[in-house]
Design a protein around this motif. Structure first.
Motif, PDB file in Angstrom:
ATOM      1  N   ILE A  11       0.891  -1.170  -0.132  1.00 48.28           N
ATOM      2  CA  ILE A  11       0.055   0.082   0.041  1.00 48.28           C
ATOM      3  C   ILE A  11       0.708   1.243  -0.074  1.00 48.28           C
ATOM      4  N   ALA A  12       1.899   1.256   0.982  1.00 51.81           N
ATOM      5  CA  ALA A  12       2.794   2.394   1.038  1.00 51.81           C
ATOM      6  C   ALA A  12       3.429   2.637  -0.303  1.00 51.81           C
ATOM      7  N   GLY A  13       3.986   1.757  -0.925  1.00 54.53           N
ATOM      8  CA  GLY A  13       4.724   1.583  -2.128  1.00 54.53           C
ATOM      9  C   GLY A  13       3.783   2.216  -3.207  1.00 54.53           C
ATOM     10  N   ALA A  14       2.503   1.830  -3.273  1.00 53.38           N
ATOM     11  CA  ALA A  14       1.538   2.135  -4.555  1.00 53.38           C
ATOM     12  C   ALA A  14       1.053   3.596  -4.435  1.00 53.38           C
ATOM     13  N   VAL A  15       1.070   4.120  -3.046  1.00 54.62           N
ATOM     14  CA  VAL A  15       0.571   5.484  -2.766  1.00 54.62           C
ATOM     15  C   VAL A  15       1.779   6.507  -3.319  1.00 54.62           C
ATOM     16  N   ALA A  16       3.099   6.060  -2.720  1.00 51.54           N
ATOM     17  CA  ALA A  16       4.046   6.702  -3.298  1.00 51.54           C
ATOM     18  C   ALA A  16       4.141   7.065  -4.647  1.00 51.54           C
ATOM     19  N   ALA A  17       4.029   5.984  -5.343  1.00 50.43           N
ATOM     20  CA  ALA A  17       4.117   6.037  -7.037  1.00 50.43           C
ATOM     21  C   ALA A  17       2.718   6.705  -7.611  1.00 50.43           C
ATOM     22  N   GLY A  18       1.967   7.266  -6.659  1.00 47.86           N
ATOM     23  CA  GLY A  18       0.636   8.104  -7.147  1.00 47.86           C
ATOM     24  C   GLY A  18      -0.393   7.255  -7.478  1.00 47.86           C
ATOM     25  N   CYS A  19      -0.323   5.828  -7.195  1.00 49.26           N
ATOM     26  CA  CYS A  19      -1.553   4.812  -7.370  1.00 49.26           C
ATOM     27  C   CYS A  19      -2.411   4.818  -6.132  1.00 49.26           C
ATOM     28  N   ARG A  20      -3.299   4.103  -6.232  1.00 52.17           N
ATOM     29  CA  ARG A  20      -4.167   3.550  -5.042  1.00 52.17           C
ATOM     30  C   ARG A  20      -4.074   2.402  -4.485  1.00 52.17           C
ATOM     31  N   GLY A  21      -4.619   1.992  -3.526  1.00 46.07           N
ATOM     32  CA  GLY A  21      -4.340   0.802  -2.560  1.00 46.07           C
ATOM     33  C   GLY A  21      -5.643   0.236  -2.099  1.00 46.07           C
ATOM     34  N   LEU A  22      -5.577  -1.149  -2.251  1.00 45.80           N
ATOM     35  CA  LEU A  22      -6.566  -2.005  -1.758  1.00 45.80           C
ATOM     36  C   LEU A  22      -5.752  -2.937  -0.783  1.00 45.80           C
ATOM     37  N   LEU A  23      -6.044  -3.092   0.375  1.00 46.39           N
ATOM     38  CA  LEU A  23      -5.628  -3.881   1.386  1.00 46.39           C
ATOM     39  C   LEU A  23      -6.306  -5.070   1.610  1.00 46.39           C
ATOM     40  N   VAL A  24      -5.797  -6.372   1.496  1.00 47.87           N
ATOM     41  CA  VAL A  24      -6.657  -7.425   1.599  1.00 47.87           C
ATOM     42  C   VAL A  24      -6.088  -8.155   3.051  1.00 47.87           C
ATOM     43  N   ARG A  25      -7.025  -8.856   3.885  1.00 48.79           N
ATOM     44  CA  ARG A  25      -6.977  -9.108   5.229  1.00 48.79           C
ATOM     45  C   ARG A  25      -6.526 -10.488   5.385  1.00 48.79           C
ATOM     46  N   THR A  26      -5.474 -10.824   4.589  1.00 47.69           N
ATOM     47  CA  THR A  26      -4.840 -12.084   4.641  1.00 47.69           C
ATOM     48  C   THR A  26      -3.355 -11.983   4.791  1.00 47.69           C
ATOM     49  N   GLY A  27      -2.694 -13.010   4.643  1.00 49.62           N
ATOM     50  CA  GLY A  27      -1.158 -12.961   4.811  1.00 49.62           C
ATOM     51  C   GLY A  27      -0.952 -12.420   6.216  1.00 49.62           C
ATOM     52  N   ILE A  28       0.175 -11.703   6.226  1.00 48.49           N
ATOM     53  CA  ILE A  28       0.697 -11.172   7.395  1.00 48.49           C
ATOM     54  C   ILE A  28      -0.203 -10.401   8.358  1.00 48.49           C
ATOM     55  N   ILE A  29      -1.517  -9.963   7.689  1.00 47.91           N
ATOM     56  CA  ILE A  29      -2.514  -9.340   8.597  1.00 47.91           C
ATOM     57  C   ILE A  29      -3.711 -10.088   8.828  1.00 47.91           C
TER      58      ILE A  29
END
Length: 280
Positions: free
Chosen positions: A234-252
């Motif tokens: 998410i932070a990487g996408a936002v820094a690149a000017g994109c938007r973010g969708l977080l999915v509640r799997t994996g490490i979270i």
């Protein structure tokens, strides 16, 4: 801090032309695709969306694509698969640092012994920090050997000022259903001990520059980074000017809303939306 909850990617269909989709923890668990993930990838492409798989895998692209295919995530599921190891190789080949313009003794930390990320360079693998001209941090085996054992092998190189390259910045990794320190945690410790680290992968710019180059003409505001890591996806996408969708799997997986807000503040990152899993 408001969390916009959605049930799946269909809610973003009108706002998105392309998706930069994480792999481990988002569409698979390292061995098996998550339920519905393959169908969701195909549905996105059938809807005319561009799908770029964007991974912090420290290996070259061919290895990554082969591993995906073995899970059933075949070439019809995505437009391109891009990983940090491949981007690192391309950048280093285009402008080799001084230590790679001559024979270089490399101490590798990875899940397997392959050094394909330095293919084409004159390298010699070594087993100890005392021998090394370069430390390559492409993965972590903390689940197999323990973090302390890995760090004890690496620390003398940091003390000597040996440069390091990290091609997998993930600080946490899932293995055997548990979280363990990832390659990024080792690289952070190396840097904190006085070593220099060159980083490749999310959230750093090189991998997003490469991904966005595959989407000419697509407005960044209509590209969504999708993943399970606020710090990376998410932070990487936002820094690149994109938007973010977080999915509640994996490490979270398992974090409630309160804990998720704590993580958002910690990384100063707010996704545009949060979904329970990668599904359409």
């Amino acid at each position: 801090m408001t969390i916009r909850a959605i049930s799946g990617l269909a809610a973003l269909a009108d706002a998105a032309d392309a998706f930069l989709i994480d792999q481990f923890g988002t569409i698979h668990d390292g061995e098996t695709p998550y339920p519905g993930a393959i169908e969701t990838l195909r549905t996105l492409r059938a809807a005319g969306k561009r799908v770029i798989l964007l991974s912090n895998s420290g290996r070259r692209a061919s290895n990554n694509i082969h591993r995906l295919a073995a899970m059933g995530i075949t070439a019809d599921c995505f437009d391109a698969s891009l990983c940090s190891g491949e981007v690192a190789w391309q950048v280093l080949r285009a402008a080799p640092p001084a230590y790679l313009r001559r024979r270089c003794r490399v101490l590798l930390f990875a899940r397997d012994p392959a050094l394909d990320i330095l293919e084409g360079f004159d390298i010699a693998p070594v087993e100890t920090a005392e021998e090394a001209d370069l430390v390559m941090i492409a993965g972590s085996e903390a689940d197999r050997h323990g973090y302390d054992a890995l760090w004890s092998r690496m620390a003398p190189a940091a003390a000597r000022g040996v440069p390091a390259i990290c091609t997998n910045p993930d600080r946490l990794m899932l293995a055997g259903g548990r979280l363990h320190p990832g390659a990024g945690a080792l690289a952070e410790a190396y840097q904190a001990a006085g070593g220099t680290v060159r980083w490749f992968g999310k959230p750093h710019a090189d991998v997003y520059d490469a991904a966005l180059a595959l989407l000419p003409g697509v407005p960044h505001a209509r590209i969504f980074g999708v993943g399970d890591s606020l710090e990376h996806d998410i932070a990487g996408a936002v820094a690149a000017g994109c938007r973010g969708l977080l999915v509640r799997t994996g490490i979270i997986d398992g974090l409630d809303d309160a804990a998720l807000r704590v993580e958002m503040r910690r990384f100063s990152t707010l996704p545009d939306a949060v979904a329970p899993r990668f599904a359409f």
